[in-house]
Design a protein around this motif. Structure first.
Motif, PDB file in Angstrom:
ATOM      1  N   UNK A 106      -9.675  12.670 -37.862  1.00  0.00           N
ATOM      2  CA  UNK A 106     -10.730  13.175 -37.046  1.00  0.00           C
ATOM      3  C   UNK A 106     -11.447  14.557 -37.958  1.00  0.00           C
ATOM      4  N   UNK A 107     -11.118  14.620 -39.109  1.00  0.00           N
ATOM      5  CA  UNK A 107     -11.548  15.782 -39.919  1.00  0.00           C
ATOM      6  C   UNK A 107     -12.803  15.054 -40.791  1.00  0.00           C
ATOM      7  N   UNK A 186     -10.642  19.027 -28.457  1.00  0.00           N
ATOM      8  CA  UNK A 186      -9.806  18.063 -29.208  1.00  0.00           C
ATOM      9  C   UNK A 186     -10.688  16.828 -29.550  1.00  0.00           C
ATOM     10  N   UNK A 187     -10.816  16.590 -30.905  1.00  0.00           N
ATOM     11  CA  UNK A 187     -11.839  15.690 -31.516  1.00  0.00           C
ATOM     12  C   UNK A 187     -11.204  14.379 -30.989  1.00  0.00           C
ATOM     13  N   UNK A 188     -12.302  13.464 -30.432  1.00  0.00           N
ATOM     14  CA  UNK A 188     -11.987  12.071 -30.235  1.00  0.00           C
ATOM     15  C   UNK A 188     -13.287  11.273 -30.712  1.00  0.00           C
ATOM     16  N   UNK A 204     -12.541  16.123 -25.814  1.00  0.00           N
ATOM     17  CA  UNK A 204     -12.051  16.712 -24.571  1.00  0.00           C
ATOM     18  C   UNK A 204     -11.434  18.129 -24.795  1.00  0.00           C
ATOM     19  N   UNK A 205     -11.471  18.916 -23.810  1.00  0.00           N
ATOM     20  CA  UNK A 205     -11.029  20.252 -23.859  1.00  0.00           C
ATOM     21  C   UNK A 205     -10.243  20.342 -22.248  1.00  0.00           C
ATOM     22  N   UNK A 206      -9.060  21.082 -22.329  1.00  0.00           N
ATOM     23  CA  UNK A 206      -8.416  20.877 -21.007  1.00  0.00           C
ATOM     24  C   UNK A 206      -7.161  22.310 -21.151  1.00  0.00           C
ATOM     25  N   UNK A 207      -6.645  22.495 -19.978  1.00  0.00           N
ATOM     26  CA  UNK A 207      -5.857  23.824 -20.108  1.00  0.00           C
ATOM     27  C   UNK A 207      -4.443  23.574 -20.667  1.00  0.00           C
ATOM     28  N   UNK A 208      -4.230  22.387 -21.275  1.00  0.00           N
ATOM     29  CA  UNK A 208      -2.991  21.873 -21.951  1.00  0.00           C
ATOM     30  C   UNK A 208      -3.039  22.836 -23.554  1.00  0.00           C
ATOM     31  N   UNK A 209      -4.356  23.115 -23.692  1.00  0.00           N
ATOM     32  CA  UNK A 209      -4.488  23.802 -25.353  1.00  0.00           C
ATOM     33  C   UNK A 209      -5.511  24.990 -25.091  1.00  0.00           C
TER      34      UNK A 209
END
Length: 462
Positions: A106-107, A186-188, A204-209
C-alpha cells in the motif's frame, strides 16, 4: 528481463515527456488555479510518473531483481468562506509492471482516495494580541517538526492521512503549538492480488488505532535557532479481522536546530524516548511486555559562499534495537515518520534503512547552482544496534548474534531539474547498498550481492 524493459521505458518516457515542453515558457504553463480558481477558491494539482528498478535483493524472500512503473495524481482544493475554510485532497496512486514476486504494498497503490476532507475554523486572536488559532476537523495530513515521527511522505507513492481534530496556535513571538487526536487512515485494499489489479477501496479508520499528541516550537538561543518539544501517543488494539501487536506507546521528545545560511554553520539535534507496552507477537495469547526504546539524531553542516552554494554535513543516528538480555521491548517504533531525507529512497522496491535497530554515521554534500537545479550525494555506514534483532527495514535477523553488527555502506545520489519552472520537473536518483558482513552472513539472506537501485520521476504541476 524486467530490468531491460524499464531502461527502455525510461528512454521513451524521457523523450515523450520532456520534448513537448522543452521550449515552453513559465507563464504559458496551464494551471487549475488560472482556469477555475479565485481569491476565495484555491486549487492545484500534480501528476508524477515514476520508473524504478533494483537488483541484488536485501530482503529474505521475493524477487532478486524487479522494476515498477507508478503514477500519482494529487488534486488539492480549498474554499475560504471567511471564518471557515473547506478543503480536500484527492489522491490516486497506481502501479504497473508488477507480478506476484514484486514487493508491492500500500506504499505504492491507493487508488481514488480522499486523502483530505476537512473544515477549519479561524478563531483569530482570541488567545491574545498578535496570536492566531485554528481548529480543524475531518480528514487531514500532518507534518510535525523534523517529520521523523509524524508526516505525510513526499517520495512514497501514497500519503499518511488522519481523521480527527487538530488545534493550531501561533504566538506573537513566533511560537507554535499543535494538539491533535486522530484515527490514522488504514490504507485499503491490502491484499496482494487487489494491489496488482489497482483495485479501489475506501480507506478505513477506527478506534482500534488512535494517534494523538501535542507539539510546541519556539525561537531559542538566537534568531536562527528553534527548539521543539513534543509528546505523541499511539494506541492499537485487535479487531475481529486483524490481529496486531497491541501497541500502546508514549513518545516524548525534543529537537533543537538552526537555520542554514551561506557562509554559516548549522546544526540539528533530536532525541526521543518511547515507553508503554506491546505484545511479543500478534498472537492473542502472546504476553504484553513493557517498552523502553530511544532514538537520537544529530547533524552539523556548513554552507560555503560560492556560486553553487555547496553544503557539507556530518550526520549520525541511533535507534535502539531489542536487547535479548532485557525484559522490556527495546526496538524503536517510528510511528508515522518518513526516512527519505536520511536513508535514501523509500518505496515498495527499496528502502532497507530505517529508524529501527540501527547506528549510522554519514556525510552529505548538497549543491544548488540555480533555482532550477539542485542535488546531493551522501554516503553512510550503518551497524545494528543489537546483533540479535532484525536489522532496520530489511527483515534480516540472526537470533544467535553470530553474523556481527556491520550492516552495510550505502551511497546515494539525486539530481532535480525544473525543465519548465513551476510546471515540469525531473528528479533522477539512485543508491548502492554495499552489503556488510551481517547482510551476507545472516541465516535468512537470499542474495549476498550488493543492491543497486535507480529511479526517474517526472512531475507535472498544474
Amino acid at each position: 528481463m524486467k530490468r531491460h524493459r524499464i531502461l527502455a521505458a525510461l528512454a521513451c518516457a524521457s523523450a515523450a515527456t520532456v520534448g513537448p515542453f522543452a521550449q515552453a515558457q513559465e507563464n504559458s504553463a496551464p494551471s487549475l488555479q488560472k482556469t477555475f480558481g479565485s481569491d476565495a477558491f484555491k486549487i492545484d494539482g500534480s501528476f508524477r510518473t515514476r520508473f524504478e528498478g533494483f537488483d541484488g535483493a536485501f530482503r529474505s524472500s521475493g524477487a532478486t531483481e524487479d522494476s515498477l512503473v507508478s503514477f500519482r495524481t494529487l488534486i488539492n482544493a480549498e474554499y475560504d468562506a471567511g471564518n471557515f475554510r473547506f478543503g480536500g485532497t484527492l489522491q490516486d496512486s497506481r502501479a504497473y509492471d508488477a507480478d506476484t514476486d514484486t514487493p508491492l504494498s500500500t506504499a505504492e497503490v491507493n487508488t481514488f482516495e480522499l486523502l483530505q476532507a476537512y473544515v477549519t475554523a479561524e478563531l483569530g486572536d482570541f488567545a491574545g494580541a498578535g496570536t492566531s488559532t485554528e481548529l480543524t476537523a475531518g480528514r487531514f495530513t500532518m507534518n510535525l517538526g523534523s517529520k521523523r515521527l509524524a508526516a505525510t511522505p513526499g517520495f512514497r507513492n501514497t500519503g499518511n492521512g488522519f481523521t480527527g481534530v487538530k488545534a493550531d496556535w501561533k504566538g506573537a513571538g513566533k511560537q507554535k503549538f499543535t494538539a491533535f487526536y486522530t484515527l490514522p487512515q488504514q490504507r485499503l485494499p491490502s491484499a496482494k492480488s487487489e494491489l496488482l489489479d489497482n483495485e479501489t477501496e475506501w480507506d478505513r479508520e477506527g478506534d482500534d488505532l488512535r494517534f494523538w499528541g501535542a507539539f510546541f516550537s519556539a525561537p531559542a538561543v538566537n534568531e536562527r535557532s528553534t527548539v521543539e518539544l513534543y509528546f505523541y501517543g499511539l494506541d492499537e488494539d485487535d479487531r475481529s479481522d486483524r490481529a496486531t501487536r497491541n501497541r500502546h506507546l508514549l513518545t516524548p521528545g525534543a529537537r533543537i536546530y538552526s537555520d542554514q545560511g551561506t557562509g554559516l554553520f548549522d546544526y540539528e539535534f533530536e532525541g526521543a524516548w518511547q515507553t508503554g507496552d506491546i505484545r511479543t507477537s500478534s498472537a492473542a495469547a502472546a504476553p504484553q511486555v513493557d517498552v523502553s526504546a530511544y532514538t537520537i539524531a544529530a547533524e552539523v553542516g556548513y554552507t560555503f559562499d560560492t556560486s553553487i552554494k555547496p553544503r557539507v554535513a556530518l550526520v549520525g543516528n541511533i535507534a535502539s534495537g531489542d536487547d535479548p538480555d532485557s525484559s522490556d521491548f527495546n526496538r524503536f517504533d517510528t510511528l508515522f515518520g518518513i526516512r527519505r531525507g536520511e536513508w535514501g529512497p523509500s518505496s515498495s522496491l527499496f528502502g532497507p534503512l530505517s529508524r529501527n535497530n540501527i547506528r549510522d554515521l554519514g556525510v552529505r554534500f548538497e549543491f544548488k547552482p540555480s533555482k532550477r537545479l539542485d542535488g546531493f550525494i551522501s554516503a553512510h555506514s550503518v551497524w545494528l544496534d543489537e546483533e540479535t534483532d532484525s536489522f532496520a527495514k530489511t527483515g534480516i535477523r540472526d537470533a544467535s548474534g553470530n553474523s556481527g553488527d556491520f550492516g552495510a555502506n550505502q551511497v546515494e545520489a539525486r539530481l532535480r531539474y525544473w525543465i519548465v519552472p513551476d510546471f515540469l520537473q525531473m528528479d533522477i536518483g539512485g543508491a548502492v547498498l554495499n552489503k556488510g558482513s551481517f547482510l551476507k552472513d545472516a541465516p535468512n539472506v537470499q542474495d549476498t550481492s550488493d543492491t543497486h537501485y535507480g529511479y526517474v520521476d517526472f512531475y507535472i504541476h498544474f
